[in-house]
Scaffold this active site. Sequence first.
Site, mmCIF file in Angstrom:
data_model
loop_
_atom_site.group_PDB
_atom_site.id
_atom_site.type_symbol
_atom_site.label_atom_id
_atom_site.label_comp_id
_atom_site.label_asym_id
_atom_site.label_seq_id
_atom_site.Cartn_x
_atom_site.Cartn_y
_atom_site.Cartn_z
ATOM 1 N N TYR A 1 4.107 4.715 11.532
ATOM 2 C CA TYR A 1 4.281 3.494 11.750
ATOM 3 C C TYR A 1 5.248 2.791 10.748
ATOM 4 C CZ TYR A 1 0.232 3.298 8.434
ATOM 5 O OH TYR A 1 -0.712 3.491 7.380
ATOM 6 N N HIS B 1 -3.558 4.571 4.736
ATOM 7 C CA HIS B 1 -4.935 3.653 4.731
ATOM 8 C C HIS B 1 -5.778 4.454 3.950
ATOM 9 C CE1 HIS B 1 -8.208 1.351 6.092
ATOM 10 N NE2 HIS B 1 -8.854 2.274 6.776
ATOM 11 N N ARG C 1 0.798 -1.079 -0.126
ATOM 12 C CA ARG C 1 -0.075 0.009 0.193
ATOM 13 C C ARG C 1 0.814 1.139 -0.084
ATOM 14 N NH1 ARG C 1 -2.693 0.517 5.339
ATOM 15 N NH2 ARG C 1 -1.247 2.207 5.431
#
Lengths: 346, 371
Positions: B276, B267, B263
Amino acid sequence: MTLMHDEPRVEVDAPVVQTMTMAAALNRALADAITEDPNVVIFGEDVGALGGVFRITDGLTERFGEERCFDTPLAESGIMGTAVGMAMNGMRPVVEMQFDAFALPAFEQVVSHVAKLGNRTKGALRMPLVIRIPFGGGIGGVEHHCDSSEAYYAHTPGLTVVSPSTPQDAYSLLRAAIASPDPVVFLEPKKLYWSKGEVDTSLTAELGTARIAREGTDVTVLTYGASVGTALEAAEIAAEEGRSVQVIDVRSLSPFDDATVTEAVRGTGRAIVVAEAPGYVSVASEIQARVFERCFEFLEAPVRRVTGFDTPYAPPKLEHWYLPDADRILDAIDSLHWDDEEADAS
Amino acid sequence: MTQHALHPADDLLPRDIPVQLIDPTGAPVTDEHFTRPDNDALLRAYRGLVEGRRINDQANALVRQGRLAVYPSSHGQEACQVAASQVLGDRDWLFPTYRDSVAVIARGVSPADTMTLLKGDWHSGYDSHEHRVAPQATPLATQLLHAVGFAQAAKHRGEDTVVLALCGDGATSEGDFHEAMNFAAVFHVPVVFFVQNNEFAISVPLSRQTAAPSLAHKAIGYGMPGQRVDGNDVAAVLAVLGEAVDRARAGGGPSLVEAHTYRMQAHTNADDDTRYREREEVQAWIARDPLTRLRTYLTAEGALDEETEAALAAGAEEIAAALRDALNADSELDPEDLFRYVSTTRSPQLTEQWEQLRGEIDRSIQPTGGH
């Protein structure tokens, strides 16, 4: 066996009028629905060779084959989720959840998809499925076998929630539930599976309607499921004491038959609501609130609830203290601000 | 239910190294089992990639402009999405998630209808039956069971429909993932489970989702074949998914395909991925971009020239412009829709509530000072 959407419907078994148990009435309703509509399939845990732990599906696999009534892996969300997919693809699944508390793993599928898919797609995807759940107590079952989960379902927009209290309603309401284009949670009072009554398989019942179980003029008892019998028992005793008790089997918890209930309570001026489930934030609370809103100026006394206590369902040897019984209903009736003349006059 | 033969365990295991037919530099890779799709199929896929990338960019811009509430981007995963659509026949069904808008669009749903949900006009904005695309699922893994049930119904009627169900790596931790695999295998239904392993479930890395050798290895536990594929190599995804779809259609039952992809963006626009993961990690995946890889390969093959490239870019620009225009237009919303689709028959209670709302609306639009 391959069954097409457009396969012509065949006649159901010839209509009968006979005395049978609620379990037999449900079995007959399933058999007639399978016979009539090639898209009806029944599945769940132990519904095949065993015929269900309560034998409601007894003989269906033998008679109609595994294509129409079959056992699944032991997984309630799987049962419910695959039923959603089948319904999307033109079938009419009838699933059995075995016991009410065992249905909880399927709850996300029920709330997020069964109840909402029609809405999410503006009606393009219908969910013509039935979720059969043996519900309630009074059979001496151990924990997780006797809960009353109706409030969870009735609280969810998009679900029709019904519960029969007679073999006739068991037959007629289940036929109506299977025929409905919308999802129906069908709550079967375990305690009543072996109760008998006359069933006329030509009779129909309309989802969303209440039934007057007993006529009466002094007080209206609003109830459903196994509590209908308890209320009728209380009404008999009250009659000996000179009080005429009307009993309404509300039968359809969602949608709710406000018209019948309002007319009944306005007629008597007094009402109590009886249910096994804990009373806090319950279907009984909802019925009580609706009666207050619609009948306030007709009421002679506060509408009271007689329900299970706000505790987890009782162990078998304590359940007789937990469950509303006729005495508790009679006590509630006695508390409804009677004056002697009125009691004497009735 | 039809009985089916059990597979030898070796037939069910995925490869140690994901299947690849074009490497990250655009060079062809020879595979003993999988055949690279022909240039026509790859050109068709390339167009899907170019359009998908443009749609992702446009949707991100529309979020910044306040026209979309949110957009879960599939930038970097376009090869998986385009292949998922391209391997399906007209009668087959796709069960997508919220991140699979590009797959939904590649299946023929208009970009504007695909974005209805994200725009906030209604939940699902397209006709599932018209395009054979289920509503995009937001709860994780729940749609995998729907896919299985849908395929069961098709099998029951003797139809040769294949159902392709999409999910991400996070969804493989859900109970419904397990139940869907198990039901599909036990009932031997024509479903292909396609996991786009993009390494993160919002902020939680794959290592916190599973301790398995790979997600594809889970298949053997259910008695179905699993395979791993380079998710940024559209040729390999087409070949591996295509084989799984063919097997399902031929009565070979379900299978699981895991695409290894990444990805590239957060998100959603509400997420801060710098909390993160390291920027270097993201940068490293740029070298594996599905678009540049296929462009290099097709150019070397002589199947793609500047003229075609320009035409594809112009086509993608048109799609983006149409999406922009559609989302910039004011929606005509009908408040009665709130009550219209709760169930087939409107209950007396909902009729009362609609009358209440209609009264509120009527009062609110009366001219001020009129009384």
